[in-house]
Motif scaffolding. Structure first.
Motif, mmCIF file in Angstrom:
data_model
loop_
_atom_site.group_PDB
_atom_site.id
_atom_site.type_symbol
_atom_site.label_atom_id
_atom_site.label_comp_id
_atom_site.label_asym_id
_atom_site.label_seq_id
_atom_site.Cartn_x
_atom_site.Cartn_y
_atom_site.Cartn_z
ATOM 1 N N GLN A 98 -8.798 0.233 0.833
ATOM 2 C CA GLN A 98 -7.739 -0.504 0.139
ATOM 3 C C GLN A 98 -8.169 -0.969 -1.245
ATOM 4 O O GLN A 98 -7.328 -1.330 -2.071
ATOM 5 C CB GLN A 98 -7.298 -1.722 0.968
ATOM 6 N N GLN B 143 -13.801 -0.392 11.814
ATOM 7 C CA GLN B 143 -12.465 -0.056 11.329
ATOM 8 C C GLN B 143 -12.002 -1.014 10.241
ATOM 9 O O GLN B 143 -11.397 -0.599 9.239
ATOM 10 C CB GLN B 143 -11.466 -0.059 12.492
ATOM 11 N N TRP C 265 -9.608 -11.469 4.500
ATOM 12 C CA TRP C 265 -10.084 -10.287 5.222
ATOM 13 C C TRP C 265 -11.607 -10.144 5.108
ATOM 14 O O TRP C 265 -12.300 -9.971 6.110
ATOM 15 C CB TRP C 265 -9.384 -9.057 4.647
ATOM 16 N N ASP D 45 1.340 -4.859 5.173
ATOM 17 C CA ASP D 45 0.650 -3.614 5.490
ATOM 18 C C ASP D 45 0.010 -3.721 6.863
ATOM 19 O O ASP D 45 -0.582 -4.751 7.215
ATOM 20 C CB ASP D 45 -0.416 -3.307 4.435
ATOM 21 N N ASP E 177 -11.244 0.078 6.333
ATOM 22 C CA ASP E 177 -9.947 -0.164 5.714
ATOM 23 C C ASP E 177 -10.085 -1.018 4.457
ATOM 24 O O ASP E 177 -9.413 -0.776 3.454
ATOM 25 C CB ASP E 177 -9.013 -0.862 6.701
ATOM 26 N N GLU E 178 -10.961 -2.010 4.500
ATOM 27 C CA GLU E 178 -11.173 -2.855 3.325
ATOM 28 C C GLU E 178 -11.705 -2.035 2.159
ATOM 29 O O GLU E 178 -11.282 -2.200 1.013
ATOM 30 C CB GLU E 178 -12.154 -3.982 3.673
ATOM 31 N N LEU F 241 -2.601 -2.078 9.704
ATOM 32 C CA LEU F 241 -3.683 -1.196 10.111
ATOM 33 C C LEU F 241 -3.563 -1.003 11.619
ATOM 34 O O LEU F 241 -3.550 -1.975 12.375
ATOM 35 C CB LEU F 241 -5.042 -1.809 9.763
ATOM 36 N N HIS F 242 -3.446 0.236 12.066
ATOM 37 C CA HIS F 242 -3.444 0.489 13.515
ATOM 38 C C HIS F 242 -4.373 1.665 13.803
ATOM 39 O O HIS F 242 -4.220 2.754 13.246
ATOM 40 C CB HIS F 242 -2.031 0.749 14.047
ATOM 41 N N ARG F 243 -5.346 1.417 14.642
ATOM 42 C CA ARG F 243 -6.353 2.413 14.991
ATOM 43 C C ARG F 243 -6.581 2.416 16.497
ATOM 44 O O ARG F 243 -6.630 1.351 17.130
ATOM 45 C CB ARG F 243 -7.692 2.095 14.299
ATOM 46 N N SER G 121 0.828 -1.214 0.000
ATOM 47 C CA SER G 121 0.000 0.000 0.000
ATOM 48 C C SER G 121 0.855 1.253 0.000
ATOM 49 O O SER G 121 0.594 2.206 -0.755
ATOM 50 C CB SER G 121 -0.927 0.012 1.214
#
Length: 343
Positions: free
Chosen positions: A228, A220, A192, A158, A224-225, A160-162, A105
């Motif tokens: 992306q 979340q 996913w 990649d 993100d899906e 993802l952090h939220r 990404s």
């Protein structure tokens, strides 16, 4: 390499080159004074008249000069254009910014941003992720009594952090339970999208704080899906700076298409069937919105299929920009292949 052109082709070549340089109509006098032509102004005018009858040049309403039509620019590109070597500055930037250590990404983001920074035009990169995205790891880390850090890593590296903000303190038992449910839904190398569907079913069967936490995670992951799988578009504002588009209603059509690019993305997917760069000139695209722009596009990965494109005014420096798009696609392909063979 010197091209062997007849007089008509040479005059067309000079008209296109001058138009791409300054955007102004080209007069017969300017052509007759050119060192490559040893003919009279009358001969030039007669040749220009023949080119106009063939639909290769036209006369704007406000000038006696001529500008090339889309067909004229196409003939020039297909038969007369001589590509220039990539500049060392551009090549160094590609090598420096597009490295194999980057997750997919981020690599796509860097490529799009770099392309628009170097050219001042709009860069389009196909969606970083394809269907079948795999979750490699998911975790929840406590930051405070009412805050958690959601961390999800996919197969491309990649991350993802939220930060999840909760309405009340989260006890250890609830945290452990939620994490177990998340791993049941998304762990074990599952896809996913399938994990999101399983998690949705789990959310409906839970209650209280556990359900609230799972809903936040689900939101979340779904966001993100969605992101992306969207194309990356950079430099839309650059069109506002182009002289051709200032106070031009055609700009609004292009901007609207970039805001809702599904049709454009399908077109670019269709034309990138091989490893060669493709050029869409104006109405050749089949979209009236793109009548006044050109798109240079090249595929850089076959499976999943990914491409990178450059969109700008028809008056582009094609000799420099086509090699740049080619080099960018080549660097992306090289880095992705390195990732696949690395241990």
């Amino acid at each position: 390499m010197t091209l062997a052109l007849n007089r008509s082709e040479l005059i067309l070549k000079l008209i296109v080159e001058q138009y791409l340089l300054d955007g102004q109509p080209v007069s017969s006098k300017l052509l007759a004074d050119h060192a490559q032509l040893a003919v009279s102004s009358a001969t030039v005018r007669n040749t220009m008249m023949a080119l106009e009858q063939q639909g290769l040049i036209r006369s704007p309403h406000t000038s006696a000069g001529r500008i090339p039509t889309t067909a004229g620019i196409r003939l020039f590109i297909d038969k007369m254009l001589q590509l220039q070597p990539l500049t060392s500055m551009w090549n160094n930037e590609l090598q420096r910014r597009l490295t194999p250590q980057l997750p997919v990404s981020l690599l796509c983001q860097q490529a799009g941003q770099l392309l628009t920074n170097l050219t001042g035009f709009v860069a389009i990169v196909s969606a970083p992720k394809a269907d079948g995205r795999i979750v490699r790891q998911i975790d929840l880390v406590r930051l405070a009594s009412d805050r958690l850090l959601l961390v999800v890593i996919d197969e491309d590296g990649d991350i993802l952090h939220r930060v999840l903000h909760c309405e009340s303190a989260i006890d250890s038992n609830t945290l452990s339970k939620v994490l177990c449910l998340l791993n049941a839904a998304l762990g074990g190398g599952g896809q996913w999208q399938d994990g999101i569907e399983r998690l949705g079913s789990i959310v409906r069967s839970e209650t209280g704080l556990c359900q609230q936490l799972l809903q936040k995670v689900l939101g979340q992951l779904s966001l993100d899906e969605l992101q992306q799988h969207q194309p990356l578009i950079y430099g839309q504002h650059q069109l506002l700076l182009a002289p051709e588009y200032q106070q031009n209603p055609a700009l609004q059509q292009v901007m609207q298409m970039l805001e809702q690019p599904d049709g454009l993305i399908r077109l670019l997917q269709t034309v990138t069937q091989d490893e060669q760069p493709k050029l869409l000139l104006g109405k050749e695209s089949g979209f009236i919105e793109l009548a006044n722009v050109s798109v240079i596009v090249q595929r850089y990965q076959q499976q999943p299929k990914r491409f990178i494109a450059l969109l700008g005014p028809r008056r582009m420096n094609y000799a420099r920009l086509i090699p740049l798009v080619e080099a960018c696609a080549r660097q992306l392909n090289l880095n992705l292949n390195r990732r696949q063979v690395s241990p």
